[in-house]
Design a protein around this motif. Sequence first.
Motif, PDB file in Angstrom:
ATOM      1  N   GLU A  46      -2.603  -2.218  -3.828  1.00  0.00           N
ATOM      2  CA  GLU A  46      -1.990  -0.887  -3.911  1.00  0.00           C
ATOM      3  C   GLU A  46      -0.516  -0.905  -3.517  1.00  0.00           C
ATOM      4  O   GLU A  46       0.184   0.089  -3.694  1.00  0.00           O
ATOM      5  N   ALA A  47      -0.043  -2.008  -2.954  1.00  0.00           N
ATOM      6  CA  ALA A  47       1.335  -2.091  -2.467  1.00  0.00           C
ATOM      7  C   ALA A  47       2.318  -2.258  -3.626  1.00  0.00           C
ATOM      8  O   ALA A  47       2.005  -2.838  -4.658  1.00  0.00           O
ATOM      9  N   ARG A  48       3.511  -1.715  -3.395  1.00  0.00           N
ATOM     10  CA  ARG A  48       4.612  -1.843  -4.348  1.00  0.00           C
ATOM     11  C   ARG A  48       5.453  -3.041  -3.945  1.00  0.00           C
ATOM     12  O   ARG A  48       5.749  -3.246  -2.769  1.00  0.00           O
TER      13      ARG A  48
ATOM     14  N   ALA B 184       5.612  -2.817  -0.055  1.00  0.00           N
ATOM     15  CA  ALA B 184       5.646  -1.483   0.538  1.00  0.00           C
ATOM     16  C   ALA B 184       4.276  -0.854   0.333  1.00  0.00           C
ATOM     17  O   ALA B 184       3.833  -0.671  -0.809  1.00  0.00           O
ATOM     18  N   TYR B 185       3.601  -0.546   1.433  1.00  0.00           N
ATOM     19  CA  TYR B 185       2.268   0.051   1.381  1.00  0.00           C
ATOM     20  C   TYR B 185       2.404   1.570   1.406  1.00  0.00           C
ATOM     21  O   TYR B 185       3.084   2.119   2.275  1.00  0.00           O
TER      22      TYR B 185
ATOM     23  N   ARG C  46      10.109   7.802   1.625  1.00  0.00           N
ATOM     24  CA  ARG C  46       9.228   7.337   0.543  1.00  0.00           C
ATOM     25  C   ARG C  46       7.763   7.350   0.936  1.00  0.00           C
ATOM     26  O   ARG C  46       6.894   7.033   0.120  1.00  0.00           O
ATOM     27  N   GLN C  47       7.491   7.676   2.217  1.00  0.00           N
ATOM     28  CA  GLN C  47       6.120   7.652   2.726  1.00  0.00           C
ATOM     29  C   GLN C  47       5.476   6.290   2.453  1.00  0.00           C
ATOM     30  O   GLN C  47       4.448   6.171   1.790  1.00  0.00           O
ATOM     31  N   GLU C  48       6.119   5.254   3.002  1.00  0.00           N
ATOM     32  CA  GLU C  48       5.650   3.881   2.828  1.00  0.00           C
ATOM     33  C   GLU C  48       5.795   3.123   4.136  1.00  0.00           C
ATOM     34  O   GLU C  48       6.648   3.442   4.960  1.00  0.00           O
TER      35      GLU C  48
ATOM     36  N   PRO D 263      -2.314   5.575   5.708  1.00  0.00           N
ATOM     37  CA  PRO D 263      -1.746   4.348   5.162  1.00  0.00           C
ATOM     38  C   PRO D 263      -2.782   3.610   4.304  1.00  0.00           C
ATOM     39  O   PRO D 263      -3.914   3.414   4.719  1.00  0.00           O
ATOM     40  N   ILE D 264      -2.384   3.230   3.113  1.00  0.00           N
ATOM     41  CA  ILE D 264      -3.252   2.475   2.206  1.00  0.00           C
ATOM     42  C   ILE D 264      -2.856   1.002   2.348  1.00  0.00           C
ATOM     43  O   ILE D 264      -1.893   0.542   1.750  1.00  0.00           O
TER      44      ILE D 264
END
Length: 65
Positions: A60-62, A46-47, A35-37, A54-55
């Motif tokens: 911005e996190a889920r 989840a960033y 998931r690229q998190e 990395p954000i």
Amino acid sequence: MSDAPARPAQAVDRHMLEALVCPQTGATLSYDPARQELISRAAGLAYPIRNGIPIMLIDEARKLD
């Protein structure tokens, strides 16, 4: 729709990931390459990782289920 092959996810520097912590809790993060998190179980977030970067912004996190 394009017939071009999908681009592979950019490689993420493992040493950099080991140095990062959750900005909300300070807890360690786990990497989800599919998931690229970066996952913070402590915060339930989840960033995202975009273009190999990395954000680390809470906004911005889920939220994890």
